[in-house]
Design a protein around this motif. Sequence first.
Motif, PDB file in Angstrom:
ATOM      1  N   VAL A  15     -15.999  11.446  -1.640  1.00 58.48           N
ATOM      2  CA  VAL A  15     -14.942  11.315  -1.034  1.00 58.48           C
ATOM      3  C   VAL A  15     -14.957   9.980  -0.317  1.00 58.48           C
ATOM      4  N   SER A  16     -15.946   9.746   0.462  1.00 57.47           N
ATOM      5  CA  SER A  16     -16.289   8.558   1.098  1.00 57.47           C
ATOM      6  C   SER A  16     -16.175   7.333   0.302  1.00 57.47           C
ATOM      7  N   MET A  17     -16.731   7.546  -0.721  1.00 64.67           N
ATOM      8  CA  MET A  17     -16.652   6.336  -1.876  1.00 64.67           C
ATOM      9  C   MET A  17     -15.205   6.060  -2.258  1.00 64.67           C
ATOM     10  N   MET A  18     -14.548   6.952  -2.585  1.00 64.02           N
ATOM     11  CA  MET A  18     -13.207   6.923  -3.169  1.00 64.02           C
ATOM     12  C   MET A  18     -12.487   6.344  -1.683  1.00 64.02           C
ATOM     13  N   ASN A  19     -12.685   6.757  -0.777  1.00 62.67           N
ATOM     14  CA  ASN A  19     -11.828   6.077   0.356  1.00 62.67           C
ATOM     15  C   ASN A  19     -12.191   4.595   0.718  1.00 62.67           C
ATOM     16  N   SER A  20     -13.385   4.320   0.258  1.00 63.24           N
ATOM     17  CA  SER A  20     -13.780   3.032   0.555  1.00 63.24           C
ATOM     18  C   SER A  20     -13.406   2.024  -0.521  1.00 63.24           C
ATOM     19  N   CYS A  21     -13.095   2.792  -1.636  1.00 63.38           N
ATOM     20  CA  CYS A  21     -12.538   2.002  -2.849  1.00 63.38           C
ATOM     21  C   CYS A  21     -10.993   1.754  -2.840  1.00 63.38           C
ATOM     22  N   LYS A  22     -10.278   2.258  -1.979  1.00 64.25           N
ATOM     23  CA  LYS A  22      -8.902   2.150  -1.916  1.00 64.25           C
ATOM     24  C   LYS A  22      -8.671   0.730  -1.656  1.00 64.25           C
ATOM     25  N   LYS A  23      -7.433   0.267  -2.081  1.00 65.43           N
ATOM     26  CA  LYS A  23      -6.932  -1.030  -1.989  1.00 65.43           C
ATOM     27  C   LYS A  23      -6.266  -1.115  -0.609  1.00 65.43           C
ATOM     28  N   GLU A  24      -6.188  -2.080  -0.216  1.00 66.54           N
ATOM     29  CA  GLU A  24      -5.728  -2.299   1.418  1.00 66.54           C
ATOM     30  C   GLU A  24      -4.139  -1.962   1.314  1.00 66.54           C
ATOM     31  N   TRP A  29      -0.213   1.815   6.821  1.00 68.81           N
ATOM     32  CA  TRP A  29       0.178   1.190   8.089  1.00 68.81           C
ATOM     33  C   TRP A  29      -0.574   0.033   8.296  1.00 68.81           C
ATOM     34  N   ASN A  30      -0.746  -0.817   6.886  1.00 69.64           N
ATOM     35  CA  ASN A  30      -1.125  -1.997   7.079  1.00 69.64           C
ATOM     36  C   ASN A  30      -0.031  -2.816   7.014  1.00 69.64           C
ATOM     37  N   ILE A  31       0.266  -3.579   8.086  1.00 66.10           N
ATOM     38  CA  ILE A  31       1.506  -4.406   8.217  1.00 66.10           C
ATOM     39  C   ILE A  31       1.373  -5.764   8.581  1.00 66.10           C
ATOM     40  N   GLU A  32       2.041  -6.624   8.335  1.00 65.41           N
ATOM     41  CA  GLU A  32       1.742  -8.077   9.009  1.00 65.41           C
ATOM     42  C   GLU A  32       2.582  -8.308  10.287  1.00 65.41           C
ATOM     43  N   ILE A  33       1.602  -8.668  11.084  1.00 60.79           N
ATOM     44  CA  ILE A  33       1.688  -8.972  12.360  1.00 60.79           C
ATOM     45  C   ILE A  33       2.440 -10.763  12.449  1.00 60.79           C
ATOM     46  N   LYS A  34       3.662 -10.781  12.737  1.00 64.05           N
ATOM     47  CA  LYS A  34       4.283 -11.898  12.902  1.00 64.05           C
ATOM     48  C   LYS A  34       4.272 -12.607  14.117  1.00 64.05           C
ATOM     49  N   ASN A  35       4.309 -11.676  15.196  1.00 65.15           N
ATOM     50  CA  ASN A  35       4.316 -12.393  16.603  1.00 65.15           C
ATOM     51  C   ASN A  35       3.186 -11.724  17.348  1.00 65.15           C
ATOM     52  N   PRO A  36       1.767 -11.965  17.075  1.00 65.38           N
ATOM     53  CA  PRO A  36       0.648 -11.291  17.876  1.00 65.38           C
ATOM     54  C   PRO A  36       1.001 -11.623  19.335  1.00 65.38           C
ATOM     55  N   VAL A  37       0.484 -10.794  20.074  1.00 72.16           N
ATOM     56  CA  VAL A  37       0.525 -10.930  21.661  1.00 72.16           C
ATOM     57  C   VAL A  37      -0.426 -12.023  22.066  1.00 72.16           C
ATOM     58  N   MET A 210      -3.228  11.314  16.306  1.00 68.57           N
ATOM     59  CA  MET A 210      -3.901  10.708  15.276  1.00 68.57           C
ATOM     60  C   MET A 210      -3.335   9.840  14.306  1.00 68.57           C
ATOM     61  N   ILE A 211      -2.123   9.856  14.001  1.00 69.57           N
ATOM     62  CA  ILE A 211      -0.963   9.215  13.400  1.00 69.57           C
ATOM     63  C   ILE A 211      -0.956   7.763  14.041  1.00 69.57           C
ATOM     64  N   LEU A 212      -0.816   7.805  15.155  1.00 70.86           N
ATOM     65  CA  LEU A 212      -0.749   6.511  16.042  1.00 70.86           C
ATOM     66  C   LEU A 212      -2.030   5.823  16.131  1.00 70.86           C
ATOM     67  N   GLN A 213      -3.081   6.779  16.214  1.00 78.49           N
ATOM     68  CA  GLN A 213      -4.374   5.972  15.737  1.00 78.49           C
ATOM     69  C   GLN A 213      -4.318   5.107  14.446  1.00 78.49           C
ATOM     70  N   ASP A 214      -3.852   5.689  13.571  1.00 81.03           N
ATOM     71  CA  ASP A 214      -3.691   5.206  12.096  1.00 81.03           C
ATOM     72  C   ASP A 214      -2.812   4.060  12.242  1.00 81.03           C
ATOM     73  N   ALA A 215      -1.594   4.053  13.203  1.00 80.67           N
ATOM     74  CA  ALA A 215      -0.784   2.708  13.251  1.00 80.67           C
ATOM     75  C   ALA A 215      -1.284   1.843  14.019  1.00 80.67           C
ATOM     76  N   PHE A 216      -2.059   1.990  15.083  1.00 85.08           N
ATOM     77  CA  PHE A 216      -2.335   1.144  15.868  1.00 85.08           C
ATOM     78  C   PHE A 216      -3.810   0.582  15.357  1.00 85.08           C
ATOM     79  N   LEU A 217      -4.714   1.128  14.555  1.00 85.37           N
ATOM     80  CA  LEU A 217      -5.769   0.881  14.188  1.00 85.37           C
ATOM     81  C   LEU A 217      -6.033   0.768  12.837  1.00 85.37           C
ATOM     82  N   PRO A 218      -5.005   0.290  12.030  1.00 84.80           N
ATOM     83  CA  PRO A 218      -4.923   0.391  10.586  1.00 84.80           C
ATOM     84  C   PRO A 218      -6.533   0.149   9.956  1.00 84.80           C
ATOM     85  N   ASP A 219      -7.183  -0.830  10.494  1.00 86.38           N
ATOM     86  CA  ASP A 219      -8.357  -1.144   9.751  1.00 86.38           C
ATOM     87  C   ASP A 219      -9.676  -0.500  10.247  1.00 86.38           C
TER      88      ASP A 219
END
Length: 327
Positions: A15-24, A29-37, A210-219
């Motif tokens: 499972v861990s290997m499969m998760n690590s091999c997933k494409k970004e 929750w991987n989004i482009e931040i156009k206007n960072p703080v 935890m979903i907010l954790q996914d959204a706020f810390l996607p990487d």
Amino acid sequence: MMKFFRFLMISAIIVSMMNSCKKEDENPWNIEIKNPVSKVEVTDISKEFYDLNVPLEEFKQKYPWFQGTVPDEDFAKRRADAAEAKIYREAIAKIDAAKLNKELTDLFSHIKFYYPQFKEPKVFLYSSALQGIMEPVFYQPEQQMLFIDVSGFMGENNPTYSGLENYFQKSMNPTNILPKTSQTLAEFFVVKNYDHQKFIDQLVYEGKLMILQDAFLPDFPDYLKINYTQKQYEWAKANEVNIWNYFVENNLVFSDDTRLIDRFIKPGPFSKFYTEIDNESSPQIGIFEGWQICRKFFQENPKTKLQDFLKMNATEIFNQSNYKPKN
């Protein structure tokens, strides 16, 4: 008698290997931040607090809210306390300030993406000299201040933590600062309905956080988001089906038994299934299950806006998730 759980290390590794091999791009929750703080500046209050070359009056004027109701005499004694100062110096030495600045800037930028009205707080590091390590991050939204107690992140098995339960120490490493900060901020966006006492309500409430954790810390690694060790996370993933079957077969999902919170939600060394597997189990497994329910909801309803999802009630989310984990 059929064994309830098996610790499937091979499955966990797969499972861990499969998760690590997933494409970004597979992470929703991987989004482009156009206007960072703007770059976050972190102020170390205790650096000045324990510097006796800084006059007390000068310190008080600069941080008028820090002293609270402590009399000047006691405040001065604390500043001169060699043991307290030693704890601070050891704790702050473990903090990579540049890395923390970058991570907090990224965290605040992601929060602002979903909540444009969010105003990034001023961040203050301080040492409570171990007095506040059980809740080392606190947020004051009205004052736009965020406080991080560095003495709560000195590393598990640190001699300073002697006497503190080991299961608390597991998430007291410098790598836990960002997810605990994100969790503290996430709690500001999720309203808890105390009128509902069913287990599913608690599961989904924790899942929303935890979903907010996914959204706020996607990487960020999943195991750190939930304050697990990697081994604990792998156990939870490998046994997800068995855990859910136990909840269903014992009629726990819609139960109003408040003892379930102690067994599966509150911190502890392990979860309490009352089986021979308890000592091997990961703690707070209800949080993990709630997370998987909410993740499944977004798989089934990918176009749902985050803010709309957070307003939904637990039963509605559960029904629309079609959550039925299989081997």
